[in-house]
Design a protein around this motif. Structure first.
Motif, PDB file in Angstrom:
ATOM      1  N   LYS A 353      -5.475  -5.152 -10.506  1.00 42.26           N
ATOM      2  CA  LYS A 353      -6.346  -4.245  -9.760  1.00 42.26           C
ATOM      3  C   LYS A 353      -5.586  -2.994  -9.324  1.00 42.26           C
ATOM      4  O   LYS A 353      -4.376  -3.053  -9.072  1.00 42.26           O
ATOM      5  N   PRO A 354      -6.265  -1.875  -9.184  1.00 42.36           N
ATOM      6  CA  PRO A 354      -5.595  -0.645  -8.748  1.00 42.36           C
ATOM      7  C   PRO A 354      -5.251  -0.710  -7.260  1.00 42.36           C
ATOM      8  O   PRO A 354      -5.933  -1.405  -6.483  1.00 42.36           O
ATOM      9  N   PRO A 355      -4.224   0.026  -6.832  1.00 42.61           N
ATOM     10  CA  PRO A 355      -3.780  -0.031  -5.433  1.00 42.61           C
ATOM     11  C   PRO A 355      -4.612   0.868  -4.519  1.00 42.61           C
ATOM     12  O   PRO A 355      -4.096   1.799  -3.882  1.00 42.61           O
ATOM     13  N   THR A 356      -5.902   0.594  -4.434  1.00 42.93           N
ATOM     14  CA  THR A 356      -6.772   1.372  -3.558  1.00 42.93           C
ATOM     15  C   THR A 356      -6.727   0.802  -2.140  1.00 42.93           C
ATOM     16  O   THR A 356      -6.381  -0.373  -1.935  1.00 42.93           O
ATOM     17  N   PRO A 357      -7.093   1.603  -1.141  1.00 42.90           N
ATOM     18  CA  PRO A 357      -7.150   1.065   0.226  1.00 42.90           C
ATOM     19  C   PRO A 357      -8.042  -0.166   0.352  1.00 42.90           C
ATOM     20  O   PRO A 357      -7.707  -1.109   1.082  1.00 42.90           O
ATOM     21  N   ALA A 358      -9.190  -0.181  -0.350  1.00 44.36           N
ATOM     22  CA  ALA A 358     -10.084  -1.339  -0.268  1.00 44.36           C
ATOM     23  C   ALA A 358      -9.432  -2.591  -0.861  1.00 44.36           C
ATOM     24  O   ALA A 358      -9.514  -3.686  -0.282  1.00 44.36           O
ATOM     25  N   ASN A 359      -8.818  -2.440  -2.012  1.00 39.13           N
ATOM     26  CA  ASN A 359      -8.144  -3.589  -2.618  1.00 39.13           C
ATOM     27  C   ASN A 359      -6.975  -4.058  -1.760  1.00 39.13           C
ATOM     28  O   ASN A 359      -6.686  -5.260  -1.681  1.00 39.13           O
ATOM     29  N   TYR A 360      -6.289  -3.110  -1.127  1.00 37.53           N
ATOM     30  CA  TYR A 360      -5.157  -3.456  -0.266  1.00 37.53           C
ATOM     31  C   TYR A 360      -5.643  -4.273   0.929  1.00 37.53           C
ATOM     32  O   TYR A 360      -5.047  -5.291   1.288  1.00 37.53           O
ATOM     33  N   ARG A 361      -6.735  -3.822   1.543  1.00 36.46           N
ATOM     34  CA  ARG A 361      -7.285  -4.590   2.664  1.00 36.46           C
ATOM     35  C   ARG A 361      -7.660  -5.999   2.220  1.00 36.46           C
ATOM     36  O   ARG A 361      -7.408  -6.983   2.950  1.00 36.46           O
ATOM     37  N   ALA A 362      -8.237  -6.111   1.053  1.00 33.59           N
ATOM     38  CA  ALA A 362      -8.617  -7.442   0.553  1.00 33.59           C
ATOM     39  C   ALA A 362      -7.382  -8.323   0.367  1.00 33.59           C
ATOM     40  O   ALA A 362      -7.421  -9.530   0.669  1.00 33.59           O
ATOM     41  N   VAL A 363      -6.293  -7.742  -0.121  1.00 36.77           N
ATOM     42  CA  VAL A 363      -5.042  -8.496  -0.278  1.00 36.77           C
ATOM     43  C   VAL A 363      -4.550  -8.998   1.073  1.00 36.77           C
ATOM     44  O   VAL A 363      -4.173 -10.177   1.226  1.00 36.77           O
ATOM     45  N   LEU A 364      -4.559  -8.119   2.079  1.00 43.10           N
ATOM     46  CA  LEU A 364      -4.076  -8.518   3.401  1.00 43.10           C
ATOM     47  C   LEU A 364      -5.002  -9.549   4.045  1.00 43.10           C
ATOM     48  O   LEU A 364      -4.526 -10.469   4.731  1.00 43.10           O
ATOM     49  N   GLU A 365      -6.301  -9.410   3.843  1.00 40.46           N
ATOM     50  CA  GLU A 365      -7.218 -10.398   4.404  1.00 40.46           C
ATOM     51  C   GLU A 365      -7.009 -11.769   3.775  1.00 40.46           C
ATOM     52  O   GLU A 365      -7.077 -12.797   4.448  1.00 40.46           O
ATOM     53  N   LYS A 366      -6.727 -11.773   2.469  1.00 40.25           N
ATOM     54  CA  LYS A 366      -6.473 -13.048   1.805  1.00 40.25           C
ATOM     55  C   LYS A 366      -5.180 -13.674   2.309  1.00 40.25           C
ATOM     56  O   LYS A 366      -5.104 -14.893   2.508  1.00 40.25           O
ATOM     57  N   GLN A 367      -4.156 -12.856   2.529  1.00 41.39           N
ATOM     58  CA  GLN A 367      -2.861 -13.388   2.964  1.00 41.39           C
ATOM     59  C   GLN A 367      -2.836 -13.751   4.439  1.00 41.39           C
ATOM     60  O   GLN A 367      -2.286 -14.779   4.827  1.00 41.39           O
ATOM     61  N   VAL A 387      -0.736   3.093   0.564  1.00 43.81           N
ATOM     62  CA  VAL A 387      -0.833   1.717   0.052  1.00 43.81           C
ATOM     63  C   VAL A 387       0.390   1.390  -0.790  1.00 43.81           C
ATOM     64  O   VAL A 387       0.981   0.300  -0.659  1.00 43.81           O
ATOM     65  N   LYS A 388       0.794   2.296  -1.648  1.00 41.35           N
ATOM     66  CA  LYS A 388       1.959   2.043  -2.493  1.00 41.35           C
ATOM     67  C   LYS A 388       3.222   1.882  -1.654  1.00 41.35           C
ATOM     68  O   LYS A 388       4.028   0.976  -1.895  1.00 41.35           O
ATOM     69  N   ALA A 389       3.403   2.739  -0.650  1.00 43.56           N
ATOM     70  CA  ALA A 389       4.591   2.650   0.199  1.00 43.56           C
ATOM     71  C   ALA A 389       4.584   1.378   1.035  1.00 43.56           C
ATOM     72  O   ALA A 389       5.582   0.639   1.097  1.00 43.56           O
ATOM     73  N   SER A 390       3.450   1.114   1.686  1.00 46.79           N
ATOM     74  CA  SER A 390       3.371  -0.081   2.533  1.00 46.79           C
ATOM     75  C   SER A 390       3.383  -1.355   1.708  1.00 46.79           C
ATOM     76  O   SER A 390       3.963  -2.374   2.112  1.00 46.79           O
ATOM     77  N   GLY A 391       2.710  -1.315   0.548  1.00 46.67           N
ATOM     78  CA  GLY A 391       2.715  -2.495  -0.315  1.00 46.67           C
ATOM     79  C   GLY A 391       4.106  -2.825  -0.805  1.00 46.67           C
ATOM     80  O   GLY A 391       4.494  -4.000  -0.877  1.00 46.67           O
ATOM     81  N   THR A 392       4.885  -1.789  -1.145  1.00 46.32           N
ATOM     82  CA  THR A 392       6.268  -2.012  -1.561  1.00 46.32           C
ATOM     83  C   THR A 392       7.086  -2.586  -0.410  1.00 46.32           C
ATOM     84  O   THR A 392       7.894  -3.508  -0.596  1.00 46.32           O
ATOM     85  N   ALA A 393       6.871  -2.054   0.804  1.00 43.47           N
ATOM     86  CA  ALA A 393       7.586  -2.576   1.975  1.00 43.47           C
ATOM     87  C   ALA A 393       7.215  -4.024   2.240  1.00 43.47           C
ATOM     88  O   ALA A 393       8.082  -4.875   2.494  1.00 43.47           O
ATOM     89  N   LEU A 394       5.920  -4.343   2.172  1.00 42.20           N
ATOM     90  CA  LEU A 394       5.473  -5.708   2.433  1.00 42.20           C
ATOM     91  C   LEU A 394       6.004  -6.673   1.377  1.00 42.20           C
ATOM     92  O   LEU A 394       6.493  -7.763   1.711  1.00 42.20           O
ATOM     93  N   ALA A 395       5.920  -6.283   0.105  1.00 42.07           N
ATOM     94  CA  ALA A 395       6.423  -7.159  -0.962  1.00 42.07           C
ATOM     95  C   ALA A 395       7.914  -7.426  -0.785  1.00 42.07           C
ATOM     96  O   ALA A 395       8.378  -8.560  -0.961  1.00 42.07           O
ATOM     97  N   GLY A 396       8.681  -6.396  -0.439  1.00 44.36           N
ATOM     98  CA  GLY A 396      10.116  -6.578  -0.232  1.00 44.36           C
ATOM     99  C   GLY A 396      10.433  -7.412   0.993  1.00 44.36           C
ATOM    100  O   GLY A 396      11.342  -8.240   0.979  1.00 44.36           O
TER     101      GLY A 396
END
Length: 537
Positions: A353-367, A387-396
């Motif tokens: 899925k693309p790193p859109t704000p909506a998809n990012y929220r869905a990822v965080l809600e699932k986790q 999303v890309k910056a925060s997602g990279t920080a969260l994944a790391g």
């Protein structure tokens, strides 16, 4: 298999650091030393002014009845034993493409170490570094070019790399193994190997010009986790005097498994291979056991790799490392520790899925469920760039930065010794063959060649003058710390011990512009600590 272990495997799969062997110019009479098991002859590297000893046995081959036993003493030999080539690497699957070995094949007979020391250093009392390789406790070897000890040895440091048992050979736990142990312990054989190597260093390193009272232990990823483990274990008290941890610790979300869970895993493995007793298991070939761990290369595994890892066995770990560090029962020694700017990558959160704000929220809600809004405050994602910056920080963070922070945090609270905390942010340059451009950040394991002075051992990347300057600075910090317990020295940007300031902690950014910052990431890690209290390897 735990989520945390899967994250380790998933991130390691993306690391690419193919390297070639470093050539050695050997001339003159080979150097000889006497260790407690016999006489050794090594290599005189005249070009670099070093003596190198490779493939030194520090424990008996763990074969036959010694498979899944704590390491046993080396049998003495008669005459002069050649220590002029790397010994076999420990049994392991070919999981990670960044690992280029110089070892003499692969075998269960693998408990060897390597020493680099300045030539003619007999009688000197030089500082010592003992370095443990990474690889998720599944793979790795002391012969890898990125761990080569020559550069630090040229700085007056006796440098040692250590092989230790891996995967099912290093960490299988079974009730039957506990019953035959005088300590009623099972698993953790790879960590016990490291402990045996540290005892060997105490007995023998003076023969190479090293000072057994000035030993620093270091490592990256699983090697860094090993350093934190040795600091926690009462079995290793007094065997090290300083510690370096590069991305990883057996704390936070990477804490060792409970013994019962490891024993369940071991019993399931035993059933899978059709063994009805320990005798059956010990009679099986190493190749068959390795094949049972998994037939596929890492690229074929997708997001998970099943593997064996440390557990709270009641002996090496009398209780959890978290409890040991909280109580101040760990080694009270100076610690240099940190992580990299891109330990993970946002794409790992999204699948296809693309790193859109909506998809990012869905990822965080699932986790994070009901705590997703709190996660969004700490890792905001209102735009795609955010999303890309925060997602990279969260994944790391979820992969390994959080566990590393937890080690720093607890050692600073109870360790009664200085802690030097770093953040490495130099991305690797473009590849020489033009197949990839520069890394946007410092990926997991990307600091190793910089810290150990081994850029020239990696011919994949087109190293720039900036890379060489960063390596010079980073290696000097490491060398100074190994020598004095303090990374600071003439000509280097000042690096203060971590301490509270302006609502955060002092931390050293190491990269193209090395400088001190006030780090405010504690709130992220405290959130993860609260959310994943039961996570483990």
């Amino acid at each position: 298999m735990s989520t945390a272990f899967a994250r380790i495997s998933r991130v390691l799969l993306g690391v690419t650091l193919a390297m070639s062997a470093v050539s050695v110019m050997a001339t003159g009479t080979p150097p000889e030393v006497h260790v407690d098991s016999g006489q050794l002859s090594g290599i005189r590297n005249a070009r670099m002014g070093l003596d190198e000893f490779k493939g030194i046995p520090y424990a008996a081959p763990p074969l036959g009845a010694l498979r899944w036993k704590p390491p046993q003493p080396v049998a003495p030999w008669i005459g002069v034993r050649k220590a002029d080539r790397f010994a076999p690497r420990c049994m392991q699957r070919p999981l990670f493409s960044d690992m280029v070995f110089r070892s003499n094949g692969m075998s269960e007979d693998c408990l060897y170490l390597n020493v680099w020391t300045p030539a003619h250093s007999e009688g000197k009392k030089l500082p010592v570094l003992v370095y443990f390789y990474g690889g998720g406790f599944l793979t790795g070897d002391g012969s890898e070019s990125r761990y080569d000890g020559a550069s630090l040895a040229r700085r007056g440091i006796v440098t040692v790399t250590v092989n230790y048992r891996l995967d099912v050979f290093g960490f299988l736990a079974l009730p039957a193994l506990a019953r035959e142990s005088p300590y009623h312990a099972t698993g953790n054989y790879g960590l016990l190997d490291q402990n045996a190597a540290l005892h060997w260093v105490q007995r023998n390193i003076a023969a190479f010009g090293g000072d057994p009272s000035r030993v620093t232990i270091g490592g990256e990823s699983a090697g860094s986790m090993s350093v934190s483990a040795q600091m926690a274990s009462p079995l290793s008290k007094g065997l090290m005097h300083q510690a370096i941890g590069e991305s990883g610790a057996v704390l936070g979300n990477l804490k060792p498994r409970p013994l019962a869970l490891s024993e369940q895993q071991g019993e399931a493995f035993m059933r899978d291979v059709g063994a009805h007793s320990l005798a059956d298991l010990r009679a099986m070939s190493a190749d068959k056991l390795l094949k049972a761990c998994g037939d596929k290369s890492a690229a074929a595994f997708g997001s998970t790799i099943d593997g064996f890892g440390p557990n709270i066995d009641g002996w090496f770990f009398p209780r959890s490392p978290e409890a040991i560090f909280k109580a101040g029962e760990q080694a009270h020694i100076p610690l240099l520790v940190g992580s990299n700017s891109q330990e993970g990558y946002y794409a790992s959160l999204f699948g296809d899925k693309p790193p859109t704000p909506a998809n990012y929220r869905a990822v965080l809600e699932k986790q994070f469920g009901s705590q997703a809004n709190e996660a969004l405050k700490l890792y905001p994602g209102q735009t795609e760039a955010q999303v890309k910056a925060s997602g990279t920080a969260l994944a790391g963070d979820q992969f390994i930065a959080f566990a590393t922070w937890r080690w720093m945090h607890l050692q600073r609270q109870t360790g009664e010794a200085p802690v030097y905390y770093y953040y490495f942010d130099k991305g690797r340059p473009a590849k020489r063959d033009g197949s990839a451009g520069p890394d946007p950040g410092a990926v997991h394991s990307g600091e190793i060649e910089y810290a150990l002075g081994n850029l020239d051992g990696n011919h994949v990347y087109a190293w720039t003058p900036v890379d060489r300057r960063v390596s010079t600075t980073m290696e000097a910090y490491w060398a100074n710390f190994i020598k004095t317990g303090n990374p600071n020295g003439k000509g280097l940007p000042h690096w203060p011990a971590t301490a509270p300031k302006d609502g955060g902690l002092l931390r050293q950014v190491i990269g193209a512009h090395t400088h001190t910052i006030v780090d405010h990431k504690a709130a992220r890690y405290e959130f993860l600590q609260h959310f994943e209290p039961d996570a483990h390897l």
